[in-house]
Enzyme design. Structure first.
Site, PDB file in Angstrom:
ATOM      1  CB  CYS A  87     -15.688  31.054 -16.910  1.00 49.26           C
ATOM      2  SG  CYS A  87     -17.024  29.936 -17.343  1.00 49.26           S
ATOM      3  CB  CYS A 165     -24.871  29.859 -17.837  1.00 45.75           C
ATOM      4  SG  CYS A 165     -23.278  29.271 -17.249  1.00 45.75           S
ATOM      5  CD  GLN A 289     -17.008  13.887 -10.040  1.00 45.48           C
ATOM      6  OE1 GLN A 289     -16.829  15.061 -10.343  1.00 45.48           O
ATOM      7  NE2 GLN A 289     -16.208  13.250  -9.213  1.00 45.48           N
ATOM      8  CD  GLU A 339     -19.643  10.182   1.266  1.00 45.49           C
ATOM      9  OE1 GLU A 339     -18.734  10.194   0.423  1.00 45.49           O
ATOM     10  OE2 GLU A 339     -20.001  11.200   1.885  1.00 45.49           O
ATOM     11  CG  ASP A 387     -12.891  11.219  -5.726  1.00 48.53           C
ATOM     12  OD1 ASP A 387     -12.334  12.335  -5.725  1.00 48.53           O
ATOM     13  OD2 ASP A 387     -13.904  10.973  -6.401  1.00 48.53           O
ATOM     14  CB  CYS A 414     -11.052  18.129  -6.990  1.00 52.76           C
ATOM     15  SG  CYS A 414     -11.407  18.177  -5.236  1.00 52.76           S
TER      16      CYS A 414
HETATM   17  N1  SAH Z   1     -16.005   9.360  -5.382  1.00 53.78           N
HETATM   18  C1  SAH Z   1     -17.256  10.079  -5.424  1.00 53.78           C
HETATM   19  C2  SAH Z   1     -17.330  11.253  -4.434  1.00 53.78           C
HETATM   20  C3  SAH Z   1     -16.147  12.166  -4.381  1.00 53.78           C
HETATM   21  S1  SAH Z   1     -16.429  13.686  -3.523  1.00 53.78           S
HETATM   22  C4  SAH Z   1     -17.593  10.533  -6.839  1.00 53.78           C
HETATM   23  O1  SAH Z   1     -16.725  10.549  -7.706  1.00 53.78           O
HETATM   24  O2  SAH Z   1     -18.746  10.861  -7.097  1.00 53.78           O
HETATM   25  C5  SAH Z   1     -15.734  13.401  -1.937  1.00 53.78           C
HETATM   26  C6  SAH Z   1     -16.656  12.691  -0.991  1.00 53.78           C
HETATM   27  O3  SAH Z   1     -15.979  12.533   0.255  1.00 53.78           O
HETATM   28  C7  SAH Z   1     -17.944  13.422  -0.667  1.00 53.78           C
HETATM   29  O4  SAH Z   1     -19.024  12.581  -0.960  1.00 53.78           O
HETATM   30  C8  SAH Z   1     -17.837  13.715   0.847  1.00 53.78           C
HETATM   31  O5  SAH Z   1     -19.073  13.640   1.499  1.00 53.78           O
HETATM   32  C9  SAH Z   1     -16.914  12.628   1.319  1.00 53.78           C
HETATM   33  N2  SAH Z   1     -16.138  12.848   2.555  1.00 53.78           N
HETATM   34  C10 SAH Z   1     -15.642  14.001   3.048  1.00 53.78           C
HETATM   35  N3  SAH Z   1     -14.904  13.779   4.148  1.00 53.78           N
HETATM   36  C11 SAH Z   1     -14.934  12.451   4.383  1.00 53.78           C
HETATM   37  C12 SAH Z   1     -14.353  11.587   5.384  1.00 53.78           C
HETATM   38  N4  SAH Z   1     -13.576  12.089   6.345  1.00 53.78           N
HETATM   39  N5  SAH Z   1     -14.566  10.269   5.293  1.00 53.78           N
HETATM   40  C13 SAH Z   1     -15.329   9.751   4.291  1.00 53.78           C
HETATM   41  N6  SAH Z   1     -15.906  10.514   3.335  1.00 53.78           N
HETATM   42  C14 SAH Z   1     -15.717  11.843   3.370  1.00 53.78           C
END
Ligand code: SAH
Length: 457
Positions: A87, A165, A289, A339, A387, A414
């Protein structure tokens, strides 16, 4: 930059006033124009600081004494807050943290993205910003013949032994303490990463908020785990909600937690959780998450921004185990998810079946390569959701989105810095950033998540 000498010397003590906080939570004081970064300092505070490092254009100091406190300062409730590093903001009131995150996003979008006037809403925070994490990964070691569990002290191999924690769910704490006790009772040795010896390397615990199910993963150096049967029996006795006990074997000399091989010691290979009405199977190694309360807030915002009526074709790039895809599928005509991790795509397919969703397809691959291929197949997206991981979107993917011309893009991010860079590209290629909603997925830390709506100009 100025050619002048730095205005301070190492080990000197100076009185400063903090003006700002950096993206990693350090206070910023200016001596003339020379910035001094000091962990623990808050804007408006006057403090005595010892200079610990002097570089040409900036330096670092240690907070010695706060002479005038900010009205946002609170006592950090965790006794190891200053040593742990997990943290960074416990000394700042929660209200102050939410304001800080909004300001970070606003400034980053202006500085890197040139977006000076975009609406950045107040950060959506939690009612109770403690004990929110559903996953705990704790290193196990030995000190003076005792098993210790906690975190590695900064720049060292020494584990600081803690019993609790306060950003972790209570169940996760309880499991770690139980494993510590059982390891002692059954003579299981903790791992020493300096000499690569011992048995138990990590305890990983996952708790499913809405079903209360627990998964315990014991990461060991080899296949050997003494008293395995007794251990499992005791865990079942002490943890009525445990559904899955797994041994993962990691023989490598590495700080990566998981090894390639896993064995179910008892129960199932997955636990189940819900986000809204949608059920997810979560395996030991798949991405999920960590803040279940705020995940729902984030996904609801993504759904709102997608403005689905049931007629839309949606692409969910970087879809993980299909969480956002399945959240959107109920309201869309069809969802395509892509993915890069094959196991995650298997989970996504399994999760679609689990929820009787028949209008979602998932593909393994790099989003930047699969999207042009979809485009070549004649797939036209009305809405694209991205994402990406911290490094943001590949430029090829941004280029493809600009040529696919969806009505809306929903960008979940993020990392405000790469978000700003990518929004700049999209602004220059036919899109307008309408609004930005920061969501506090990681209270007490400096991490900020954002959900952004872009529309075709
Ligand atoms: N939308 C999901 C995951 C987000 S994390 C959720 O909210 O749970 C980002 C994801 O992108 C991860 O699962 C990672 O494996 C994937 N990733 C990373 N690089 C990538 C790429 N070039 N093409 C497709 N997916 C990718």
């Amino acid at each position: 930059m100025s050619k002048q000498q730095p205005p301070v010397e190492k080990n000197e003590t100076v009185d400063v006033t903090f003006e700002d906080i950096t993206h990693d939570g350090a206070g910023v004081a200016k001596l003339g124009g020379y910035p001094l970064f000091v962990k623990g300092g808050l804007p408006g505070e006057k403090a005595e600081v010892k200079v610990v490092q002097v570089k040409k254009n900036y330096g670092f100091g240690r907070l010695m004494n706060v002479m005038k406190e900010s009205n946002q300062r609170v006592d950090a409730p965790c006794p190891v807050f200053n040593r742990c590093g997990g943290c960074q903001l416990q000394h700042l009131s929660y209200e102050g943290q939410l304001e800080y995150k909004q300001k970070q996003v606003k400034e980053t979008l202006a500085r890197i993205g040139g977006l000076n006037d975009v609406a950045v809403h107040p950060t959506l925070g939690m009612d109770d910003p403690w004990r929110y994490r559903n996953k705990s990964q704790v290193p196990v070691g030995e000190q003076g013949g005792n098993i210790v569990t906690g975190f590695y002290a900064e720049r060292s191999h020494q584990i600081v032994d803690i019993n609790s924690c306060i950003i972790q769910h209570e169940h996760n704490d309880k499991v770690v303490q139980l494993v510590k006790k059982l390891a002692k009772d059954y003579g299981i040795r903790g791992y020493d990463d300096r000499i690569h010896k011992g048995t138990l390397r990590h305890v990983v615990v996952r708790h499913a908020k809405h079903t209360d199910e627990l998964m315990v993963v014991l990461v060991t150096k080899g296949k050997e785990l003494p008293n395995k049967k007794n251990l499992v029996h005791a865990m079942k006795e002490e943890l009525p909600n445990v559904k899955s006990i797994i041994q993962n074997i990691n023989p490598k000399r590495t700080n990566v937690i998981f090894g390639e091989r896993s064995e179910v010691l008892w129960g199932e290979e997955v636990i189940h959780d819900y986000i809204g009405d949608i059920k997810f199977a979560i395996s030991a190694r798949s991405f999920y998450q960590v803040n279940p309360v705020q995940t729902k807030v984030l996904y609801e915002k993504a759904l709102e921004y997608a403005q689905l009526t049931g007629k839309e074709t949606v692409i969910d790039a970087y879809c993980g185990i299909g969480t956002i895809s399945l959240f959107l599928a109920e309201k869309a005509k069809h969802v395509y998810g892509v993915e890069i991790v094959p196991e995650a795509v298997s989970d996504a397919k399994r999760n679609a079946k689990l929820n009787h969703v028949t209008n979602a397809d998932f593909v393994v691959g790099e989003a930047e390569n699969v999207m042009p291929w979809w485009q070549a197949q004649g797939i036209e997206a009305d809405v694209i959701v991205v994402d990406p991981p911290r490094k943001g979107c590949d430029e090829k993917l941004l280029e493809t989105m600009a040529t696919m011309k969806p009505d809306r893009i929903v960008y979940v991010s993020c990392n405000p810095a790469t978000l700003a860079r990518d929004l700049k590209y999209l602004e220059e290629h036919g899109y307008e950033t309408k609004e930005v909603q920061p969501v506090d997925m990681f209270p007490q830390t400096t991490h900020v998540e954002c959900c952004v709506l872009l529309e075709k100009k």
